[in-house]
Design an enzyme around this catalytic site. Structure first.
Site, PDB file in Angstrom:
ATOM      1  N   VAL A  55     -38.477  20.089 -20.018  1.00 18.81           N
ATOM      2  CA  VAL A  55     -39.229  19.600 -21.192  1.00 18.81           C
ATOM      3  C   VAL A  55     -39.398  18.082 -21.205  1.00 18.81           C
ATOM      4  CG1 VAL A  55     -38.694  21.583 -22.676  1.00 18.81           C
ATOM      5  CG2 VAL A  55     -37.190  19.568 -22.725  1.00 18.81           C
ATOM      6  N   ASN A  81     -36.338  24.953 -28.627  1.00 20.74           N
ATOM      7  CA  ASN A  81     -34.882  25.167 -28.651  1.00 20.74           C
ATOM      8  C   ASN A  81     -34.129  24.337 -27.616  1.00 20.74           C
ATOM      9  OD1 ASN A  81     -32.298  26.978 -28.887  1.00 20.74           O
ATOM     10  ND2 ASN A  81     -32.939  27.135 -26.733  1.00 20.74           N
ATOM     11  N   SER A 133     -30.102  20.414 -35.989  1.00 18.88           N
ATOM     12  CA  SER A 133     -28.649  20.619 -36.058  1.00 18.88           C
ATOM     13  C   SER A 133     -28.095  20.079 -37.367  1.00 18.88           C
ATOM     14  CB  SER A 133     -27.972  19.890 -34.894  1.00 18.88           C
ATOM     15  OG  SER A 133     -26.565  19.838 -35.101  1.00 18.88           O
ATOM     16  N   TYR A 146     -27.264  12.215 -30.233  1.00 14.71           N
ATOM     17  CA  TYR A 146     -27.631  13.598 -30.609  1.00 14.71           C
ATOM     18  C   TYR A 146     -28.096  13.641 -32.066  1.00 14.71           C
ATOM     19  CZ  TYR A 146     -27.010  18.711 -30.963  1.00 14.71           C
ATOM     20  OH  TYR A 146     -27.207  20.051 -31.155  1.00 14.71           O
ATOM     21  N   ALA A 148     -29.342  11.219 -33.848  1.00  9.82           N
ATOM     22  CA  ALA A 148     -30.645  10.552 -33.972  1.00  9.82           C
ATOM     23  C   ALA A 148     -31.768  11.487 -33.523  1.00  9.82           C
ATOM     24  CB  ALA A 148     -30.657   9.268 -33.143  1.00  9.82           C
ATOM     25  N   ILE A 179     -22.063  26.854 -33.403  1.00 10.70           N
ATOM     26  CA  ILE A 179     -22.403  28.174 -32.862  1.00 10.70           C
ATOM     27  C   ILE A 179     -21.719  28.328 -31.499  1.00 10.70           C
ATOM     28  CG2 ILE A 179     -24.306  29.735 -32.236  1.00 10.70           C
ATOM     29  CD1 ILE A 179     -24.467  28.757 -35.193  1.00 10.70           C
TER      30      ILE A 179
HETATM   31  P1  NDP Z   1     -26.845  25.667 -24.334  1.00 11.44           P
HETATM   32  O1  NDP Z   1     -26.214  24.469 -23.726  1.00 11.44           O
HETATM   33  O2  NDP Z   1     -26.163  26.973 -24.277  1.00 11.44           O
HETATM   34  O3  NDP Z   1     -28.338  25.829 -23.785  1.00 11.44           O
HETATM   35  C1  NDP Z   1     -29.194  24.738 -23.675  1.00 11.44           C
HETATM   36  C2  NDP Z   1     -30.579  25.231 -23.322  1.00 11.44           C
HETATM   37  O4  NDP Z   1     -31.448  24.109 -23.205  1.00 11.44           O
HETATM   38  C3  NDP Z   1     -30.593  25.981 -22.005  1.00 11.44           C
HETATM   39  O5  NDP Z   1     -31.414  27.108 -22.133  1.00 11.44           O
HETATM   40  C4  NDP Z   1     -31.221  24.965 -21.055  1.00 11.44           C
HETATM   41  O6  NDP Z   1     -31.977  25.562 -20.024  1.00 11.44           O
HETATM   42  C5  NDP Z   1     -32.138  24.200 -21.974  1.00 11.44           C
HETATM   43  N1  NDP Z   1     -32.433  22.854 -21.452  1.00 11.44           N
HETATM   44  C6  NDP Z   1     -31.590  21.801 -21.343  1.00 11.44           C
HETATM   45  N2  NDP Z   1     -32.225  20.741 -20.813  1.00 11.44           N
HETATM   46  C7  NDP Z   1     -33.510  21.133 -20.595  1.00 11.44           C
HETATM   47  C8  NDP Z   1     -34.659  20.495 -20.069  1.00 11.44           C
HETATM   48  N3  NDP Z   1     -34.666  19.202 -19.662  1.00 11.44           N
HETATM   49  N4  NDP Z   1     -35.813  21.210 -19.981  1.00 11.44           N
HETATM   50  C9  NDP Z   1     -35.855  22.483 -20.381  1.00 11.44           C
HETATM   51  N5  NDP Z   1     -34.793  23.155 -20.888  1.00 11.44           N
HETATM   52  C10 NDP Z   1     -33.637  22.480 -20.993  1.00 11.44           C
HETATM   53  O7  NDP Z   1     -27.104  25.244 -25.852  1.00 11.44           O
HETATM   54  P2  NDP Z   1     -27.232  26.085 -27.198  1.00 11.44           P
HETATM   55  O8  NDP Z   1     -27.816  27.411 -26.941  1.00 11.44           O
HETATM   56  O9  NDP Z   1     -25.964  25.952 -27.925  1.00 11.44           O
HETATM   57  O10 NDP Z   1     -28.286  25.144 -27.962  1.00 11.44           O
HETATM   58  C11 NDP Z   1     -29.649  25.475 -28.134  1.00 11.44           C
HETATM   59  C12 NDP Z   1     -30.225  24.515 -29.165  1.00 11.44           C
HETATM   60  O11 NDP Z   1     -29.500  24.623 -30.373  1.00 11.44           O
HETATM   61  C13 NDP Z   1     -30.125  23.048 -28.751  1.00 11.44           C
HETATM   62  O12 NDP Z   1     -31.291  22.366 -29.180  1.00 11.44           O
HETATM   63  C14 NDP Z   1     -28.924  22.552 -29.506  1.00 11.44           C
HETATM   64  O13 NDP Z   1     -28.975  21.170 -29.740  1.00 11.44           O
HETATM   65  C15 NDP Z   1     -29.044  23.358 -30.785  1.00 11.44           C
HETATM   66  N6  NDP Z   1     -27.815  23.473 -31.546  1.00 11.44           N
HETATM   67  C16 NDP Z   1     -26.706  24.107 -31.025  1.00 11.44           C
HETATM   68  C17 NDP Z   1     -25.558  24.205 -31.772  1.00 11.44           C
HETATM   69  C18 NDP Z   1     -24.311  24.879 -31.283  1.00 11.44           C
HETATM   70  O14 NDP Z   1     -23.295  24.820 -32.018  1.00 11.44           O
HETATM   71  N7  NDP Z   1     -24.307  25.535 -30.148  1.00 11.44           N
HETATM   72  C19 NDP Z   1     -25.482  23.633 -33.121  1.00 11.44           C
HETATM   73  C20 NDP Z   1     -26.686  23.009 -33.567  1.00 11.44           C
HETATM   74  C21 NDP Z   1     -27.804  22.949 -32.793  1.00 11.44           C
HETATM   75  P3  NDP Z   1     -31.319  25.962 -18.574  1.00 11.44           P
HETATM   76  O15 NDP Z   1     -30.072  26.753 -18.874  1.00 11.44           O
HETATM   77  O16 NDP Z   1     -32.369  26.773 -17.898  1.00 11.44           O
HETATM   78  O17 NDP Z   1     -31.040  24.672 -17.875  1.00 11.44           O
END
Ligand code: NDP
Length: 238
Positions: A55, A81, A133, A146, A148, A179
């Site tokens: 992304v 996401n 978040s 994060y 910001a 989560i």
């Molecule tokens: P994970 O670390 O489990 O997953 C992160 C996801 O982001 C993966 O699918 C990864 O893809 C993708 N990703 C990371 N960098 C890139 C990039 N440069 N381009 C495309 N895709 C990318 O995180 P979560 O599932 O926990 O988090 C998902 C969202 O929820 C995030 O935005 C996070 O900030 C938000 N969030 C999470 C919380 C939590 O407690 N877990 C709380 C609040 C918000 P791949 O695996 O293919 O590299």
């Protein structure tokens, strides 16, 4: 289309939308088992597509969105996401860590939204859900970059809600609390036992808890909710 849909919260969103009958495209970056998810969705009777995308790289975003549009002929739901953390206290934070988080979480959402909105504007219909978040609202020591990025997403969500409303497109945000995913795996036992008592519902969240809310906002009937940030956090921040 769900960005970062191969694991964690994104994967739960993909599965929930597919269960609701949506044809789902999702993006993956480093996850190796995206095709396995496509197969399992297809086995359950759905139609799915996995597209590679970084992304932060405008060209791969453009190519990925084009593939989805060419394959399915339209795009009605975008879930931004994909996200990362690179934690560090202010005095030690490296500019590269600041940039990586802002580029992925905020600029990445801008790129994806811009590409997809072109199609949605033509369709005069769309549902955009940004995953922000609790940290973007409440702040968190050691997570200035994060926080910001996630607070930025809230402002972006509200601006896009106003801008795209005349075109039949709603734009909302979901703000998860703590989560259980790979992202929070690294949090030590000490921090977990500090956080748990701050959650009135008495447990950490599951990816499905977030996915249900996204599915609700993505529903065609949800045509009168826009510009909102919905917190899914067990009550840890009100
Ligand atoms: P994970 O670390 O489990 O997953 C992160 C996801 O982001 C993966 O699918 C990864 O893809 C993708 N990703 C990371 N960098 C890139 C990039 N440069 N381009 C495309 N895709 C990318 O995180 P979560 O599932 O926990 O988090 C998902 C969202 O929820 C995030 O935005 C996070 O900030 C938000 N969030 C999470 C919380 C939590 O407690 N877990 C709380 C609040 C918000 P791949 O695996 O293919 O590299």
């Amino acid at each position: 289309m769900v960005t970062g849909g191969a694991r964690g919260i994104g994967r739960a969103v993909v599965e929930s939308l597919a269960e609701a009958g949506a044809t789902v495209a999702f993006t993956y970056f480093t996850s190796g088992d995206a095709q396995a998810l496509v197969s399992s969705l297809e086995k359950a009777g759905g139609k799915a597509l996995a597209v590679p995308m970084d992304v932060t790289d405008r060209e791969t975003v453009e190519a990925g969105v084009k593939t989805v549009l060419d394959t399915f002929g339209g795009l009605e739901i975008l879930v931004n996401n994909a996200g990362i953390t690179r934690d560090g206290l202010l005095l030690r934070m490296k500019p590269a860590d600041w940039d990586a988080v802002l580029d992925t979480n905020l600029k990445g959402t801008f790129y994806c939204t811009q590409m997809v909105a072109r199609a949605m504007v033509r369709q005069r219909y769309g549902r955009i859900v940004n995953i922000t978040s609790v940290v973007g609202a409440a702040g968190s020591p050691g997570q200035g970059n994060y926080a910001a990025s996630k607070a930025g997403l809230m402002g972006f969500t509200k601006s896009m809600a106003r801008e795209l409303a005349p075109r039949g497109i709603t734009v909302n945000a979901v703000a998860p609390g703590f989560i259980e995913t790979d992202m929070t795996q690294a949090v030590g036992e000490e921090r977990r036992s500090h956080l748990l008592p701050q959650i009135p519902l008495g447990r950490f969240g599951r990816p499905e808890d977030v996915a249900h809310c996204v599915r609700f906002l993505a529903d065609p009937n949800m045509s009168y909710i826009t510009g909102q940030v919905i917190h899914v956090n067990g009550g840890m921040y009100m």
